[in-house]
Design an enzyme around this catalytic site. Structure first.
Site, PDB file in Angstrom:
ATOM      1  N   LYS A  40       0.836  -1.333   0.115  1.00 36.19           N
ATOM      2  CA  LYS A  40       0.088  -0.113  -0.036  1.00 36.19           C
ATOM      3  C   LYS A  40       0.840   1.238  -0.118  1.00 36.19           C
ATOM      4  CE  LYS A  40      -3.728  -2.442   2.035  1.00 36.19           C
ATOM      5  NZ  LYS A  40      -4.503  -2.646   0.878  1.00 36.19           N
ATOM      6  N   GLY A 254      -7.648   1.857  -3.978  1.00 36.05           N
ATOM      7  CA  GLY A 254      -7.531   2.635  -2.571  1.00 36.05           C
ATOM      8  C   GLY A 254      -6.372   3.417  -2.675  1.00 36.05           C
ATOM      9  N   ASP A 255      -5.359   2.860  -3.089  1.00 37.25           N
ATOM     10  CA  ASP A 255      -3.952   3.582  -3.213  1.00 37.25           C
ATOM     11  C   ASP A 255      -3.748   4.647  -4.252  1.00 37.25           C
ATOM     12  OD1 ASP A 255      -3.209   1.581  -1.112  1.00 37.25           O
ATOM     13  OD2 ASP A 255      -2.518   0.374  -2.689  1.00 37.25           O
TER      14      ASP A 255
HETATM   15  O1  RIB Z   1      -3.693  -2.081  -1.656  1.00 32.78           O
HETATM   16  C1  RIB Z   1      -3.292  -2.896  -2.654  1.00 32.78           C
HETATM   17  C2  RIB Z   1      -2.057  -3.886  -1.957  1.00 32.78           C
HETATM   18  O2  RIB Z   1      -2.458  -4.186  -0.755  1.00 32.78           O
HETATM   19  C3  RIB Z   1      -1.574  -4.584  -2.951  1.00 32.78           C
HETATM   20  O3  RIB Z   1      -0.253  -4.215  -3.892  1.00 32.78           O
HETATM   21  C4  RIB Z   1      -0.889  -5.735  -1.929  1.00 32.78           C
HETATM   22  O4  RIB Z   1       0.677  -5.664  -1.585  1.00 32.78           O
HETATM   23  C5  RIB Z   1      -1.509  -5.370  -0.535  1.00 32.78           C
HETATM   24  O5  RIB Z   1      -0.441  -4.674   0.260  1.00 32.78           O
END
Ligand code: RIB
Length: 317
Positions: A40, A254-255
């Protein structure tokens, strides 16, 4: 020097594509497999960097093959990796992801991410002089996240906390921590976990957001996928709809949203207060557009759009 700081996780994502998720004890044949950089924290750093923000990542990888690839990838994405440390004791974090056309399951094995502590906070603070925003998530030890939030908030930065993965059901964030959160950005599930309120629609989301704000957080934004998002501040609440797009892969959505929000808040007129809806509305629109574009592509970091792509997308709507 960086404008956006990210303290958080860096993982290698091991992604198996399947037609449907397996039942317990069942063996399925997958359709494909990919090893892609994720985590994330790292995903949010790449999102902000692709949007043109000078970005730095504070985190830990293992002294192994994955660690080298993960660190090189961030560097190639123009993320400052001078505070990304390779651990001798722990392997790089990994996420085992099963991806079906409608859903996904993720198991995160923290590895080196679990070592993030005091020494990393010492690596974070020198960036404060030039930075405007700190992005935090919950894939690294919570005490480190809490201390980072306090240090950054007291230094005048906007602290965005993405409470993912969700804490245990009904377990609230500590009052001391809430005091140092400028913007909390849970998704629907995380907001339910934090408040115990079931969120079925915008009204439920606003109730949950107001409850969280009541704990001392300045601004709460709840993202709800196709239902859009809601935002609550001292100036009231508003909802914005989601951009309708063909969804290919929601991992990292979300990221993307958090990276987009950080970029929008960094670029905003510094004279506007954080709870001014003239600042928050366009920031939410921008972050939603970043997330909408990201879900139309596969992968996490690889799916993050550039600033030009987001501008074209917003103009076209
Ligand atoms: O938000 C997605 C992420 O959650 C993925 O890339 C995985 O690594 C988990 O951490």
């Amino acid at each position: 020097m960086a404008e956006v700081l990210v303290l958080g996780s860096v993982n290698m994502d091991l992604v198996a594509e399947v037609d449907r998720l397996p039942r317990p004890g069942e063996t399925l044949t997958g359709r494909g497999f990919a090893t892609v950089p994720g985590g994330k924290g790292a995903n949010q750093a790449v999102a902000a960097a692709r949007l043109g923000m000078r970005t730095a990542m504070v985190g830990r990888v293992g002294k192994d093959g994955f660690g080298r690839i993960l660190s090189d990838r961030l560097h190639a994405e123009n993320v400052d990796t001078s505070a990304l440390v390779a651990s001798r004791k722990q392997p790089s974090g990994t996420a085992l992801i099963t991806l079906s056309p409608t859903d996904n399951q993720i198991i995160v094995v923290s590895g080196a991410n679990a070592e993030l502590g005091e020494a990393d906070l010492d690596r974070l603070t020198p960036f404060f002089k030039k930075a405007r925003v700190l992005l935090l998530q919950f894939e690294v030890p919570l005490p480190t996240v809490e201390k980072a939030a306090a240090l950054a908030y007291l230094a005048g930065l906007t602290v965005i906390v993405d409470p993912a993965p969700a804490p245990k059901f009904g377990e609230p964030l500590s009052t001391d921590f809430c005091e140092y959160i400028s913007v909390l950005t849970p998704n629907q599930t995380e907001a339910e976990q934090l408040t115990g309120i079931e969120i079925l629609d915008v009204t439920g989301a606003i109730a949950a957001a107001e409850m969280l704000r009541g704990q001392g957080i300045e601004v709460v934004i709840i993202t709800m996928g196709a239902l859009g998002s809601v935002c609550t501040s001292a100036n009231g609440s508003f909802a914005i709809p989601a951009f309708p797009v063909p969804v290919i892969d929601t991992i990292g959505a979300g990221d993307a949203f958090n990276g987009g929000l950080a970029a929008a808040l960094c670029r905003a007129d510094p004279a506007l207060r954080l709870n001014d809806h003239n600042l928050l509305r366009p920031a939410l629109d921008y972050a939603s557009a970043v997330a909408a574009l990201a879900v139309t592509r596969s992968g996490a970091q690889s799916a993050m759009p550039t600033a030009a792509e987001v501008e074209d997308f917003l103009k076209a709507r």
